[in-house]
Design a protein around this motif. Structure first.
Motif, PDB file in Angstrom:
ATOM      1  N   TYR A  25      40.515  26.161  36.120  1.00  0.00           N
ATOM      2  CA  TYR A  25      39.936  24.822  36.243  1.00  0.00           C
ATOM      3  C   TYR A  25      39.102  24.707  37.516  1.00  0.00           C
ATOM      4  CZ  TYR A  25      44.016  24.153  39.310  1.00  0.00           C
ATOM      5  OH  TYR A  25      44.958  24.284  40.301  1.00  0.00           O
ATOM      6  N   PRO A  26      38.165  23.773  37.584  1.00  0.00           N
ATOM      7  CA  PRO A  26      37.337  23.605  38.783  1.00  0.00           C
ATOM      8  C   PRO A  26      38.192  23.338  40.018  1.00  0.00           C
ATOM      9  CG  PRO A  26      36.460  22.319  36.961  1.00  0.00           C
ATOM     10  CD  PRO A  26      37.791  22.833  36.510  1.00  0.00           C
ATOM     11  N   GLY A  27      37.900  24.054  41.086  1.00  0.00           N
ATOM     12  CA  GLY A  27      38.641  23.875  42.334  1.00  0.00           C
ATOM     13  C   GLY A  27      39.923  24.663  42.401  1.00  0.00           C
ATOM     14  N   CYS A  28      40.228  25.470  41.373  1.00  0.00           N
ATOM     15  CA  CYS A  28      41.504  26.198  41.336  1.00  0.00           C
ATOM     16  C   CYS A  28      41.528  27.290  42.397  1.00  0.00           C
ATOM     17  CB  CYS A  28      41.709  26.815  39.959  1.00  0.00           C
ATOM     18  SG  CYS A  28      43.290  27.679  39.778  1.00  0.00           S
ATOM     19  N   LYS A  29      42.442  27.154  43.320  1.00  0.00           N
ATOM     20  CA  LYS A  29      42.644  28.173  44.340  1.00  0.00           C
ATOM     21  C   LYS A  29      44.073  28.099  44.837  1.00  0.00           C
ATOM     22  CE  LYS A  29      39.446  27.040  47.230  1.00  0.00           C
ATOM     23  NZ  LYS A  29      38.631  27.055  48.472  1.00  0.00           N
ATOM     24  N   CYS A  30      44.471  29.109  45.586  1.00  0.00           N
ATOM     25  CA  CYS A  30      45.818  29.135  46.135  1.00  0.00           C
ATOM     26  C   CYS A  30      45.835  28.428  47.484  1.00  0.00           C
ATOM     27  CB  CYS A  30      46.286  30.583  46.292  1.00  0.00           C
ATOM     28  SG  CYS A  30      47.991  30.695  46.869  1.00  0.00           S
ATOM     29  N   ASP A  31      46.904  27.671  47.766  1.00  0.00           N
ATOM     30  CA  ASP A  31      46.985  26.992  49.057  1.00  0.00           C
ATOM     31  C   ASP A  31      47.792  27.794  50.078  1.00  0.00           C
ATOM     32  OD1 ASP A  31      49.514  26.636  48.084  1.00  0.00           O
ATOM     33  OD2 ASP A  31      49.417  24.458  47.948  1.00  0.00           O
ATOM     34  N   ILE A  32      48.053  29.077  49.757  1.00  0.00           N
ATOM     35  CA  ILE A  32      48.610  30.028  50.722  1.00  0.00           C
ATOM     36  C   ILE A  32      47.446  30.878  51.240  1.00  0.00           C
ATOM     37  CG2 ILE A  32      50.190  31.980  51.060  1.00  0.00           C
ATOM     38  CD1 ILE A  32      51.655  29.408  50.515  1.00  0.00           C
ATOM     39  N   PRO A  33      47.344  31.139  52.538  1.00  0.00           N
ATOM     40  CA  PRO A  33      46.244  31.966  53.047  1.00  0.00           C
ATOM     41  C   PRO A  33      46.119  33.276  52.278  1.00  0.00           C
ATOM     42  CG  PRO A  33      47.450  30.994  54.873  1.00  0.00           C
ATOM     43  CD  PRO A  33      48.211  30.639  53.629  1.00  0.00           C
ATOM     44  N   ALA A  34      44.882  33.631  51.924  1.00  0.00           N
ATOM     45  CA  ALA A  34      44.637  34.774  51.042  1.00  0.00           C
ATOM     46  C   ALA A  34      45.238  36.065  51.581  1.00  0.00           C
ATOM     47  CB  ALA A  34      43.131  34.948  50.833  1.00  0.00           C
ATOM     48  N   HIS A  35      45.145  36.294  52.880  1.00  0.00           N
ATOM     49  CA  HIS A  35      45.630  37.548  53.454  1.00  0.00           C
ATOM     50  C   HIS A  35      47.156  37.632  53.458  1.00  0.00           C
ATOM     51  CE1 HIS A  35      41.744  39.153  54.723  1.00  0.00           C
ATOM     52  NE2 HIS A  35      41.418  37.906  55.012  1.00  0.00           N
ATOM     53  N   ASN A  36      47.814  36.539  53.088  1.00  0.00           N
ATOM     54  CA  ASN A  36      49.267  36.550  52.931  1.00  0.00           C
ATOM     55  C   ASN A  36      49.670  36.398  51.472  1.00  0.00           C
ATOM     56  OD1 ASN A  36      48.469  35.081  55.637  1.00  0.00           O
ATOM     57  ND2 ASN A  36      50.362  36.196  56.009  1.00  0.00           N
ATOM     58  N   TYR A  37      48.679  36.131  50.636  1.00  0.00           N
ATOM     59  CA  TYR A  37      48.910  36.039  49.197  1.00  0.00           C
ATOM     60  C   TYR A  37      48.435  37.344  48.567  1.00  0.00           C
ATOM     61  CZ  TYR A  37      49.689  33.479  44.844  1.00  0.00           C
ATOM     62  OH  TYR A  37      50.186  33.043  43.636  1.00  0.00           O
ATOM     63  N   GLN A  38      49.102  38.420  48.960  1.00  0.00           N
ATOM     64  CA  GLN A  38      48.749  39.753  48.500  1.00  0.00           C
ATOM     65  C   GLN A  38      49.973  40.646  48.629  1.00  0.00           C
ATOM     66  OE1 GLN A  38      45.617  41.089  51.161  1.00  0.00           O
ATOM     67  NE2 GLN A  38      46.995  41.334  52.871  1.00  0.00           N
ATOM     68  N   PHE A  39      49.951  41.788  47.932  1.00  0.00           N
ATOM     69  CA  PHE A  39      51.041  42.745  48.069  1.00  0.00           C
ATOM     70  C   PHE A  39      50.958  43.424  49.436  1.00  0.00           C
ATOM     71  CE2 PHE A  39      50.269  42.990  43.333  1.00  0.00           C
ATOM     72  CZ  PHE A  39      51.433  42.333  42.976  1.00  0.00           C
ATOM     73  N   SER A  40      52.101  43.621  50.066  1.00  0.00           N
ATOM     74  CA  SER A  40      52.096  44.297  51.373  1.00  0.00           C
ATOM     75  C   SER A  40      51.620  45.737  51.235  1.00  0.00           C
ATOM     76  CB  SER A  40      53.498  44.253  51.988  1.00  0.00           C
ATOM     77  OG  SER A  40      54.438  44.915  51.160  1.00  0.00           O
ATOM     78  N   TRP A  41      51.771  46.316  50.032  1.00  0.00           N
ATOM     79  CA  TRP A  41      51.364  47.699  49.793  1.00  0.00           C
ATOM     80  C   TRP A  41      49.902  47.817  49.365  1.00  0.00           C
ATOM     81  CZ3 TRP A  41      49.906  47.873  44.702  1.00  0.00           C
ATOM     82  CH2 TRP A  41      50.546  47.006  43.813  1.00  0.00           C
ATOM     83  N   PHE A  42      49.215  46.691  49.208  1.00  0.00           N
ATOM     84  CA  PHE A  42      47.808  46.732  48.794  1.00  0.00           C
ATOM     85  C   PHE A  42      47.016  45.681  49.574  1.00  0.00           C
ATOM     86  CE2 PHE A  42      44.376  46.155  45.483  1.00  0.00           C
ATOM     87  CZ  PHE A  42      43.856  47.435  45.597  1.00  0.00           C
ATOM     88  N   PRO A  43      46.883  45.892  50.901  1.00  0.00           N
ATOM     89  CA  PRO A  43      46.157  44.910  51.725  1.00  0.00           C
ATOM     90  C   PRO A  43      44.691  44.839  51.321  1.00  0.00           C
ATOM     91  CG  PRO A  43      46.615  46.906  52.974  1.00  0.00           C
ATOM     92  CD  PRO A  43      47.360  47.040  51.688  1.00  0.00           C
ATOM     93  N   ASN A  44      44.145  43.640  51.421  1.00  0.00           N
ATOM     94  CA  ASN A  44      42.749  43.419  51.037  1.00  0.00           C
ATOM     95  C   ASN A  44      41.995  42.760  52.186  1.00  0.00           C
ATOM     96  OD1 ASN A  44      40.343  42.986  49.652  1.00  0.00           O
ATOM     97  ND2 ASN A  44      41.048  41.063  48.766  1.00  0.00           N
ATOM     98  N   PRO A  45      41.392  43.553  53.065  1.00  0.00           N
ATOM     99  CA  PRO A  45      40.638  42.953  54.166  1.00  0.00           C
ATOM    100  C   PRO A  45      39.344  42.291  53.711  1.00  0.00           C
ATOM    101  CG  PRO A  45      40.417  45.350  54.185  1.00  0.00           C
ATOM    102  CD  PRO A  45      41.418  45.017  53.127  1.00  0.00           C
ATOM    103  N   GLY A  46      39.021  42.407  52.419  1.00  0.00           N
ATOM    104  CA  GLY A  46      37.759  41.871  51.919  1.00  0.00           C
ATOM    105  C   GLY A  46      37.836  40.506  51.273  1.00  0.00           C
ATOM    106  N   TRP A  47      38.946  39.771  51.446  1.00  0.00           N
ATOM    107  CA  TRP A  47      38.994  38.408  50.903  1.00  0.00           C
ATOM    108  C   TRP A  47      37.787  37.619  51.398  1.00  0.00           C
ATOM    109  CZ3 TRP A  47      42.075  37.475  47.003  1.00  0.00           C
ATOM    110  CH2 TRP A  47      43.328  38.094  46.915  1.00  0.00           C
ATOM    111  N   ARG A  48      37.163  36.868  50.491  1.00  0.00           N
ATOM    112  CA  ARG A  48      35.931  36.167  50.847  1.00  0.00           C
ATOM    113  C   ARG A  48      36.189  34.874  51.620  1.00  0.00           C
ATOM    114  NH1 ARG A  48      34.684  38.169  45.587  1.00  0.00           N
ATOM    115  NH2 ARG A  48      35.261  36.215  44.562  1.00  0.00           N
ATOM    116  N   SER A  49      37.357  34.270  51.418  1.00  0.00           N
ATOM    117  CA  SER A  49      37.644  33.012  52.110  1.00  0.00           C
ATOM    118  C   SER A  49      39.105  32.964  52.522  1.00  0.00           C
ATOM    119  CB  SER A  49      37.302  31.811  51.225  1.00  0.00           C
ATOM    120  OG  SER A  49      38.079  31.826  50.050  1.00  0.00           O
ATOM    121  N   PHE A  50      39.416  32.042  53.424  1.00  0.00           N
ATOM    122  CA  PHE A  50      40.772  31.917  53.952  1.00  0.00           C
ATOM    123  C   PHE A  50      41.756  31.565  52.844  1.00  0.00           C
ATOM    124  CE2 PHE A  50      44.221  29.952  56.414  1.00  0.00           C
ATOM    125  CZ  PHE A  50      44.393  30.901  57.409  1.00  0.00           C
ATOM    126  N   PHE A  51      41.300  30.721  51.891  1.00  0.00           N
ATOM    127  CA  PHE A  51      42.091  30.413  50.700  1.00  0.00           C
ATOM    128  C   PHE A  51      41.306  30.905  49.487  1.00  0.00           C
ATOM    129  CE2 PHE A  51      43.414  27.150  53.776  1.00  0.00           C
ATOM    130  CZ  PHE A  51      44.779  27.380  53.800  1.00  0.00           C
TER     131      PHE A  51
END
Length: 600
Positions: free
Chosen positions: A101-127
């Motif tokens: 849906y429009p505006g759908c995003k996670c309200d947990i910071p992206a760099h913490n909304y990821q697997f610890s075994w698969f870090p993603n330094p390329g998240w485009r935004s904080f959320f």
């Protein structure tokens, strides 16, 4: 004495030369040819070393974050098993595949909304938005080569425990062909999640509407809402995201609000003023919270800084639990600050303040940052309605006052079935879990196991810390906990196990006694309480995230009931022939205990 001066052993006719056989193979030979036990006992030694694994078949339901991580955890820690993940959708991702849906995003910071075994330094935004999280989950599968474990467009439609075999019979529908077939497993793992089975509101005449009727969790890909008269029913976290996303382009937005909810300052703003602010202020973002390209490159090039950033934010997210202690001075201060923020964002509009600012404690309903939501409600093309909906009519919505609001689109941001009742029969020793949990309060052992359902585990069941922070880290801890149990069964001759009814009853007693001290039990309507206002808190863990992780570190075997592979036989048969797989496997370090002498 020098080492090279040690005298070499001599050989004599009475002392023949020893055969040149390496130690490990020799141990293996001995392990196969040891004499049996005393003939006085009917018990016989099992001719296998301690640590021998029996073959297991495992079925997981759902290829969202839980199913993906579980597949990787099994590969990392288990051998001699087969595993299949049945996923009803045409792609992995679970809720992030379905919710667009429009505006759908996670309200947990992206760099913490990821697997610890698969870090993603390329998240485009904080959320991160839904599309980016879905992309991330697909990449995680590709990186770990998990596609072979996952069968897409296959929906589990029933599961039945077969006691004499110690197996689950699992009925699966192939959604491409429409055919239903049976599979089987020793262990059944349910990763369907609680916020997955969306439902229409129970509103008279809902499907008589002649315009476009939409549920937020089933958003049409090409829905044209610009210039339309749109109603958004619901002011939970989803409705709060949709309203500011569509408000600028619709001709008229009618927002139906049933009860107030706490909307707090943007989390990025809060974090910048916290202990994590020292690191966050070094991160380059624009006003919308998007990372600048040079910042993404720095994350990639400087792993030490990246990790410091992730850990600082994680620590702050973990620290939110004290807000829920409803009678504390801290909770009081947070409530006063949130009320002041909302009043400011609503520009002091007394009607809107009266409608939207709650009296109940912060956290009673899910706390939502809601960027742009409150300011949207005062816009010229927005109307906030608190009247009860009498019914839906072909042209729009009729209020209890008799007024009919004409509409082109009705958006139901009304959530999911949060009863914990499975959507298909799961029949164990005590009957169908659907019937059991529809007649009584859903109760589970540490959120992941149920009495009477042997060899069955779930992710995010009753009393999980689903509202405490990132689901990704949560599912990693649950997967490790389940895997340790599977290994125990696989190597110790345990055919099946289930938590005892007494253990679950006492665990539930602790929860029920603890919850009144939290804001979650406050006087508000919340999915934490199954959509009720005054019911028991069934969805959340009685403690912090760290408390939950700590709790799962040790398996409390005394809380479980076991059936062994040979009922009535010696439970220590798994000790085998006196040897250990740790000394027979040349790839295993047989002196591991010398490396970390102080490890407990």
């Amino acid at each position: 004495m020098k080492i090279d001066s040690v005298p070499k052993p001599q050989t004599t006719p009475e002392s023949p030369k020893l055969p040149k056989i390496m130690a490990q193979p020799r141990l293996a030979q001995l392990a196969q040819h040891l004499p049996n036990a005393s003939p006085k006992s009917k018990y016989t030694i099992r001719e296998q070393p301690l640590g021998t694994t029996r073959p297991l078949r495992i079925i997981s339901i759902g290829a969202g974050a839980s199913g993906i991580n579980m597949a990787r955890t099994l590969r990392l820690h288990m051998t001699n098993y087969t595993h299949v993940v049945y996923e009803k959708n045409p792609a992995v991702g679970g809720t992030w595949f379905e919710n667009r849906y429009p505006g759908c995003k996670c309200d947990i910071p992206a760099h913490n909304y990821q697997f610890s075994w698969f870090p993603n330094p390329g998240w485009r935004s904080f959320f991160a938005d839904a599309g980016e999280i879905e992309e991330y989950l697909c990449r995680a599968c590709e990186s770990e080569k998990l596609a072979g474990d996952i069968k897409l467009e296959h929906r589990v439609v029933g599961a039945w425990w077969v006691e004499n075999k110690g197996q689950w019979r699992v009925s699966v529908e192939n959604l491409r062909s429409g055919k239903v077939f049976d599979d089987w497993c020793h262990f059944l793992l349910d990763g369907t999640g609680i916020l997955n089975n969306w439902k229409w509101p129970d509103t008279p005449g809902l499907h008589d509407f002649q315009g476009k009727l939409v549920h937020s969790a089933n958003w049409p890909e090409k829905l044209e809402y610009a210039g339309k008269r749109v109603a958004v029913i619901g002011n939970g976290s989803t409705g709060i995201q949709i309203v500011p996303a569509i408000r600028p382009v619709v001709s008229e937005l009618v927002h139906f609000v049933r009860s107030p909810t706490w909307v707090v300052p943007p989390r990025l703003q809060v974090l910048a003023n916290s202990k994590a602010g020292e690191v966050i202020t070094q991160v380059e973002m624009d006003e919308e919270g998007n990372f600048r390209p040079e910042q993404i490159e720095r994350f990639k090039a400087d792993p030490a800084f990246y990790k410091r950033f992730v850990k600082a934010v994680e620590e702050e997210v973990n620290g939110n639990f004290p807000i829920t202690m409803k009678d504390s001075d801290y909770a009081k201060a947070v409530k006063e600050g949130a009320a002041a923020f909302m009043r400011s964002e609503l520009e002091g509009d007394e009607r809107l303040c009266r409608i939207l600012i709650p009296n109940f404690p912060v956290g009673c309903r899910r706390i939502t940052p809601g960027v742009g939501y409150l300011s949207s409600l005062g816009a010229a093309n927005t109307r906030v309605v608190t009247n009860r909906i009498r019914r839906v009519v072909p042209k729009g919505i009729e209020l209890d006052t008799g007024e009919i609001i004409n509409l082109d689109i009705i958006v139901c941001a009304t959530g999911f079935d949060v009863s914990f009742c499975p959507r298909f029969p799961i029949v164990g020793r005590a009957g169908n879990l659907q019937d059991i949990w529809s007649k009584s309060i859903p109760q589970a052992y540490m959120s992941c196991a149920v009495p009477g359902l042997p060899n069955f585990f779930m992710f995010l069941g009753p009393s999980a810390p689903i509202g405490h922070g990132s689901v990704f880290t949560l599912t990693e801890h649950i997967a490790k906990y389940i895997t340790r149990i599977l290994l125990k069964c696989q190597t110790e001759g345990i055919k099946s196990l289930a938590p005892s009814s007494q253990a679950v009853s006492e665990f539930s007693e602790h929860i029920a006694t603890f919850m009144p001290r939290t804001s979650w039990a406050g006087p508000c309507r919340s999915w934490f309480k199954g959509g009720t206002e005054d019911g028991p808190v069934t969805a959340l863990h009685p403690g912090s995230r760290i408390h939950f992780f700590h709790m799962l570190e040790q398996f409390r075997g005394e809380d479980w009931e076991y059936v062994y592979e040979a009922p009535g036989a010696n439970r220590f048969a798994y000790l085998g022939n006196g040897f250990s797989t740790r000394e027979l496997d040349p790839t295993v370090d047989s002196t591991w205990y010398l490396d970390e002498p102080d490890k407990l």
